[in-house]
Design an enzyme around this catalytic site. Structure first.
Site, PDB file in Angstrom:
ATOM      1  N   HIS A  33       4.894   0.266  -0.461  1.00 52.93           N
ATOM      2  CA  HIS A  33       5.735  -0.642   0.336  1.00 52.93           C
ATOM      3  C   HIS A  33       4.824  -1.749   0.860  1.00 52.93           C
ATOM      4  CE1 HIS A  33       3.974   2.168   3.232  1.00 52.93           C
ATOM      5  NE2 HIS A  33       3.996   1.143   4.083  1.00 52.93           N
ATOM      6  N   GLU A  76       0.680  -4.571  12.216  1.00 49.36           N
ATOM      7  CA  GLU A  76       1.142  -4.137  10.883  1.00 49.36           C
ATOM      8  C   GLU A  76       2.607  -4.517  10.715  1.00 49.36           C
ATOM      9  OE1 GLU A  76       2.319  -0.126  10.258  1.00 49.36           O
ATOM     10  OE2 GLU A  76       1.062   0.065   8.476  1.00 49.36           O
ATOM     11  N   CYS A 118       6.226   6.479   4.153  1.00 50.41           N
ATOM     12  CA  CYS A 118       5.061   5.641   3.793  1.00 50.41           C
ATOM     13  C   CYS A 118       4.255   6.242   2.649  1.00 50.41           C
ATOM     14  CB  CYS A 118       4.180   5.414   5.015  1.00 50.41           C
ATOM     15  SG  CYS A 118       5.095   4.646   6.346  1.00 50.41           S
ATOM     16  N   ASP A 158      -5.394 -10.558   0.602  1.00 55.77           N
ATOM     17  CA  ASP A 158      -4.083 -11.226   0.575  1.00 55.77           C
ATOM     18  C   ASP A 158      -3.426 -11.110  -0.817  1.00 55.77           C
ATOM     19  OD1 ASP A 158      -1.974 -12.759   1.650  1.00 55.77           O
ATOM     20  OD2 ASP A 158      -2.790 -14.571   0.691  1.00 55.77           O
ATOM     21  N   HIS A 159      -2.142 -10.739  -0.787  1.00 59.21           N
ATOM     22  CA  HIS A 159      -1.355 -10.548  -2.017  1.00 59.21           C
ATOM     23  C   HIS A 159      -1.973  -9.498  -2.935  1.00 59.21           C
ATOM     24  CE1 HIS A 159       0.836 -13.971  -0.539  1.00 59.21           C
ATOM     25  NE2 HIS A 159       1.765 -13.720  -1.435  1.00 59.21           N
ATOM     26  N   HIS A 164       3.677  -5.117   3.646  1.00 63.40           N
ATOM     27  CA  HIS A 164       3.643  -5.605   5.024  1.00 63.40           C
ATOM     28  C   HIS A 164       3.196  -7.066   5.043  1.00 63.40           C
ATOM     29  CE1 HIS A 164       4.058  -1.664   6.885  1.00 63.40           C
ATOM     30  NE2 HIS A 164       3.099  -1.204   6.116  1.00 63.40           N
ATOM     31  N   HIS A 175       0.832  -1.194   0.000  1.00 62.42           N
ATOM     32  CA  HIS A 175       0.000   0.000   0.000  1.00 62.42           C
ATOM     33  C   HIS A 175       0.871   1.250   0.000  1.00 62.42           C
ATOM     34  CE1 HIS A 175      -0.088   1.086   4.562  1.00 62.42           C
ATOM     35  NE2 HIS A 175       1.042   0.518   4.260  1.00 62.42           N
TER      36      HIS A 175
HETATM   37  N1  LIG Z   1      -1.350   5.703  12.882  1.00 65.50           N
HETATM   38  C1  LIG Z   1      -0.670   5.103  11.890  1.00 65.50           C
HETATM   39  N2  LIG Z   1       0.575   5.489  11.635  1.00 65.50           N
HETATM   40  C2  LIG Z   1       1.283   4.890  10.646  1.00 65.50           C
HETATM   41  C3  LIG Z   1       0.703   3.848   9.898  1.00 65.50           C
HETATM   42  C4  LIG Z   1      -0.632   3.475  10.178  1.00 65.50           C
HETATM   43  O1  LIG Z   1      -1.204   2.582   9.546  1.00 65.50           O
HETATM   44  N3  LIG Z   1      -1.272   4.114  11.183  1.00 65.50           N
HETATM   45  N4  LIG Z   1       1.441   3.222   8.967  1.00 65.50           N
HETATM   46  C5  LIG Z   1       2.687   3.553   8.686  1.00 65.50           C
HETATM   47  C6  LIG Z   1       3.430   2.850   7.589  1.00 65.50           C
HETATM   48  O2  LIG Z   1       2.547   2.159   6.771  1.00 65.50           O
HETATM   49  C7  LIG Z   1       4.681   2.100   7.865  1.00 65.50           C
HETATM   50  O3  LIG Z   1       4.820   0.955   7.056  1.00 65.50           O
HETATM   51  C8  LIG Z   1       5.100   1.784   9.237  1.00 65.50           C
HETATM   52  O4  LIG Z   1       6.493   1.974   9.184  1.00 65.50           O
HETATM   53  P1  LIG Z   1       7.471   1.984  10.410  1.00 65.50           P
HETATM   54  O5  LIG Z   1       6.948   2.789  11.541  1.00 65.50           O
HETATM   55  O6  LIG Z   1       8.774   2.359   9.861  1.00 65.50           O
HETATM   56  O7  LIG Z   1       7.432   0.456  10.816  1.00 65.50           O
HETATM   57  P2  LIG Z   1       8.315  -0.279  11.910  1.00 65.50           P
HETATM   58  O8  LIG Z   1       7.816   0.102  13.246  1.00 65.50           O
HETATM   59  O9  LIG Z   1       8.322  -1.712  11.646  1.00 65.50           O
HETATM   60  O10 LIG Z   1       9.718   0.312  11.582  1.00 65.50           O
HETATM   61  P3  LIG Z   1      11.042   0.446  12.453  1.00 65.50           P
HETATM   62  O11 LIG Z   1      11.917   1.205  11.540  1.00 65.50           O
HETATM   63  O12 LIG Z   1      11.513  -0.936  12.724  1.00 65.50           O
HETATM   64  O13 LIG Z   1      10.698   1.184  13.704  1.00 65.50           O
HETATM   65  C9  LIG Z   1       3.336   4.660   9.398  1.00 65.50           C
HETATM   66  N5  LIG Z   1       2.537   5.269  10.385  1.00 65.50           N
HETATM   67 ZN   LIG Z   2       2.642   0.604   5.543  1.00 60.01          ZN
END
Ligand SMILES: Nc1nc2c(c(=O)[nH]1)N=C([C@H](O)[C@H](O)COP(=O)(O)OP(=O)(O)OP(=O)(O)O)CN2
Ligand SMILES: [Zn+2]
Length: 140
Positions: free
Chosen positions: A44, A129, A38, A84-85, A46, A19
């Site tokens: 990217h 996520e 993002c 999915d996918h 998940h 997404h």
């Molecule tokens: N309130 C929300 N905030 C964010 C969402 C969401 O769905 N709701 N999504 C994202 C992004 O999609 C993103 O993929 C998340 O990335 P990130 O924070 O980097 O993910 P990690 O915690 O796994 O990364 P680390 O770098 O290991 O901390 C962003 N915000």
């Molecule tokens: Zn994401």
């Protein structure tokens, strides 16, 4: 008469999807500012993990709140077949106008699970996520 007992049962399902966080109601600059990496134009991915929890009376005869095999069927219909996918933004019409944040994915799953499950049973949708980002929606 035996007391009524309430149980919570959960089934876990993983799915993979990509997404991009991008709101049609914000400018490109604002989107970049709000969503950062993002908002990457090519998206990217998940490996989402969803926990679907139902709450209800433990039936005295069957010993079940509901049959987990039936819950599995509902999850297949609501999560696996449509999500999915998939590219959430392009393959799922719902996300044509709704930003595919995990909060909104949880609302999508909640609303569609409601259509599959007996009334009053759905309790919670929890989505991992990533290992660190977890969203809970309870229909409020
Ligand atoms: N309130 C929300 N905030 C964010 C969402 C969401 O769905 N709701 N999504 C994202 C992004 O999609 C993103 O993929 C998340 O990335 P990130 O924070 O980097 O993910 P990690 O915690 O796994 O990364 P680390 O770098 O290991 O901390 C962003 N915000
Ligand atoms: Zn994401």
């Amino acid at each position: 008469m035996a007391p009524e007992r309430i149980g919570y049962i959960t089934r876990v399902q993983s799915f993979s999807a990509c997404h991009r966080l991008h709101s049609p109601d914000l400018s490109d600059e604002e989107n970049k500012q709000v969503y950062g990496k993002c908002n990457n134009p090519n998206g990217h991915g998940h490996n989402y993990k969803v926990e679907v929890t139902v709450r209800g009376k433990i039936d005295a005869l069957t010993g079940m709140v509901m049959n987990l095999t039936e819950l599995k069927r509902c999850i297949e219909e609501v999560i696996m077949i449509p999500l999915d996918h998939k590219n959430l933004d392009q393959d799922v019409p719902y996300f044509g106008k709704v930003v595919s944040t995990t909060e909104n994915v949880a609302v999508y799953i909640w609303d569609h699970m409601l259509q599959q499950l007996p009334e009053g049973l759905l309790y919670e949708i929890k989505i991992h996520e990533t290992d660190k980002n977890i969203v809970v929606y309870r229909g409020e």
